[in-house]
Write an enzyme that holds these catalytic residues in place. Structure first.
Site, short mmCIF file in Angstrom:
data_model
loop_
_atom_site.label_atom_id
_atom_site.label_comp_id
_atom_site.label_asym_id
_atom_site.label_seq_id
_atom_site.Cartn_x
_atom_site.Cartn_y
_atom_site.Cartn_z
N GLY A 122 51.58 34.17 43.94
CA GLY A 122 51.26 34.91 41.97
C GLY A 122 49.98 36.12 42.18
O GLY A 122 50.38 36.54 41.82
N TRP A 123 49.12 35.78 42.40
CA TRP A 123 48.02 36.78 41.75
C TRP A 123 47.77 37.63 42.74
O TRP A 123 47.84 38.98 42.48
CB TRP A 123 46.46 35.48 42.65
N TYR B 90 37.60 33.85 34.75
CA TYR B 90 38.56 34.91 34.91
C TYR B 90 40.03 34.23 34.45
O TYR B 90 40.90 35.18 33.77
CB TYR B 90 38.69 34.90 36.48
N HIS C 138 35.06 36.06 49.53
CA HIS C 138 35.81 35.83 47.97
C HIS C 138 34.12 35.07 46.84
O HIS C 138 34.15 35.52 46.08
CB HIS C 138 36.52 34.02 47.65
N ARG D 63 50.29 30.02 43.11
CA ARG D 63 49.71 30.91 42.65
C ARG D 63 49.04 31.49 43.15
O ARG D 63 48.95 33.19 42.68
CB ARG D 63 49.05 29.85 41.95
N SER D 64 48.53 31.33 44.26
CA SER D 64 47.55 32.87 45.72
C SER D 64 48.46 33.63 45.90
O SER D 64 48.20 34.75 45.03
CB SER D 64 47.46 31.30 46.39
N ASP E 159 43.33 34.82 45.87
CA ASP E 159 43.33 34.83 44.57
C ASP E 159 42.00 36.14 43.66
O ASP E 159 41.86 37.39 43.09
CB ASP E 159 42.54 33.86 43.64
N TYR F 115 31.35 31.21 49.93
CA TYR F 115 32.07 31.04 50.76
C TYR F 115 32.06 31.90 51.66
O TYR F 115 32.50 33.43 52.04
CB TYR F 115 33.19 31.05 49.60
N ASP G 281 35.49 35.81 40.86
CA ASP G 281 36.59 35.41 39.87
C ASP G 281 35.90 36.51 38.90
O ASP G 281 36.40 36.24 37.49
CB ASP G 281 36.33 34.16 39.74
#
Length: 372
Positions: free
Chosen positions: A213-214, A35, A129, A210-211, A140, A133, A85
């Site tokens: 941010g995604w 990704y 996801h 970062r999550s 994300d 999982y 992803d």
């Protein structure tokens, strides 16, 4: 960015894109459909769209052709993994199809779209996801899957599942939101069975920059593919503004950037992390350009943050631009038994030039070039 390297007026978008073309003629030497490579190619494509430099377009197509054959089969991709992803790269595949009209790109995009139609879901209808999982919503995954979900329908004039796109965004926000801080947790397990989750809420233990941010990038990106009349679109705009307002309260006051663990900037070992910070700033910059955000509220914040991002994260070595201070990975569960603790987020390697940081910098620097 050491000051002698340049300043906010430097054409960082072109310098960084040229660095990628020279330093990485092949985007993935492992031959894996990953990704972060799509994230980097998205940045290159945006700079191509801004500059018209055909070398950037040729670079993208050449790299995609290492993975996609004439029948649209994608090397190393397996639908049965139901891994969101692996859908992310579909966005650049759609762009290249739009540029070239080559059937193989449409066929590849069709395969990724079909995965989403068959993707396992939580009881509330939000995509898992990954198959490995079960019942887990990760921020994300909204960026990886649901922006492509909307973009595919927009490009091919389909509206059958646009309401489901909105549901993915609103459902993920509701499932992960912490009402005390206004931030969203990295993930939520609807079944409350994952060893890392809170048994009452299902939330992961920490906010991971970062999550976030995604998620804010996804919200900004998806809006252009949704008609204004679509119910729930304005709620996405509202959620975007609310989440960014909350993020602003946790930004480092000296730099307007964010720490790896978002809300614990004063905790020893925590550090200003580039990929998440650059993603959030990219969302703000594009959100301003698209008028989803207020210039009065965000303009000066962004301008200071961009200058500080260059100072904190960017260097030049032998005429190559480097993006530094990138958290290599961040996840939950899996073979490594990642528990989402503060210690876990501090334990992941800090690297340079990973595409998870390079991609957002390409996008942000291009947005700032347009802005300036």
């Amino acid at each position: 960015m050491y000051k002698k390297y340049g300043n906010t007026k430097t054409h960082w978008n072109i310098l960084t894109a040229d660095t990628i073309l020279k330093r990485e003629p092949l985007m993935n030497l492992k031959g894996k459909w990953e990704y972060e490579d799509g994230l980097m190619l998205n940045g290159i494509y945006q700079i191509y769209s801004n500059t018209g430099n055909k070398e950037y377009l040729e670079y993208i197509e050449r790299n995609l052709d290492n993975f996609i054959d004439n029948q649209g089969n994608i090397k190393s991709y397996a639908k049965e993994e139901f891994n969101l992803d692996h859908v992310n790269n579909g966005k650049i595949v759609l762009d290249i199809f739009n540029e070239t009209k080559k059937d193989k790109y449409k066929l590849a995009a069709d395969k990724l779209y079909q995965q989403l139609l068959d993707q396992p879901r939580t009881k509330n209808g939000v995509f898992w996801h990954k198959k490995i999982y079960p019942n887990q919503i990760w921020l994300d995954g909204i960026y990886m899957g649901s922006v492509f979900y909307a973009k595919y329908q927009y490009l091919f004039n389909i509206s059958d599942h646009l309401d489901d796109v909105v549901h993915q965004f609103l459902g993920a926000y509701k499932a992960t939101l912490d009402k005390n801080t206004g931030l969203c947790y990295h993930a939520c397990d609807e079944s409350r069975k994952a060893f890392w989750c809170d048994p009452n809420t299902g939330h992961s233990p920490h906010f991971w920059t970062r999550s976030l941010g995604w998620f804010v990038m996804a919200m900004v990106d998806v809006l252009e593919y949704l008609p204004n009349s679509l119910e729930g679109k304005q709620q996405i705009v509202g959620n975007l503004n609310s989440l960014l307002e909350s993020l602003k309260t946790f930004a480092d006051q000296n730099t307007n950037l964010w720490y790896q663990v978002t809300d614990e900037g004063d905790r020893p070992m925590n550090y200003l992390e580039s990929s998440g910070s650059l993603m959030i700033l990219n969302a703000i910059a594009k959100g301003l350009r698209k008028n989803y955000l207020s210039e009065e509220k965000w303009g000066s914040f962004l301008d200071k943050a961009y200058e500080q991002a260059l100072l904190q994260f960017i260097s030049i070595d032998h005429d190559y631009v480097n993006v530094n201070k990138i958290a290599h990975v961040g996840g939950l569960g899996g073979p490594q038994k990642r528990d989402g603790s503060f210690a876990y987020y501090m334990s992941e390697p800090i690297v340079a030039n990973d595409h998870k940081g390079v991609g957002p910098f390409l996008m942000l620097s291009n947005e700032m070039e347009i802005r300036n």
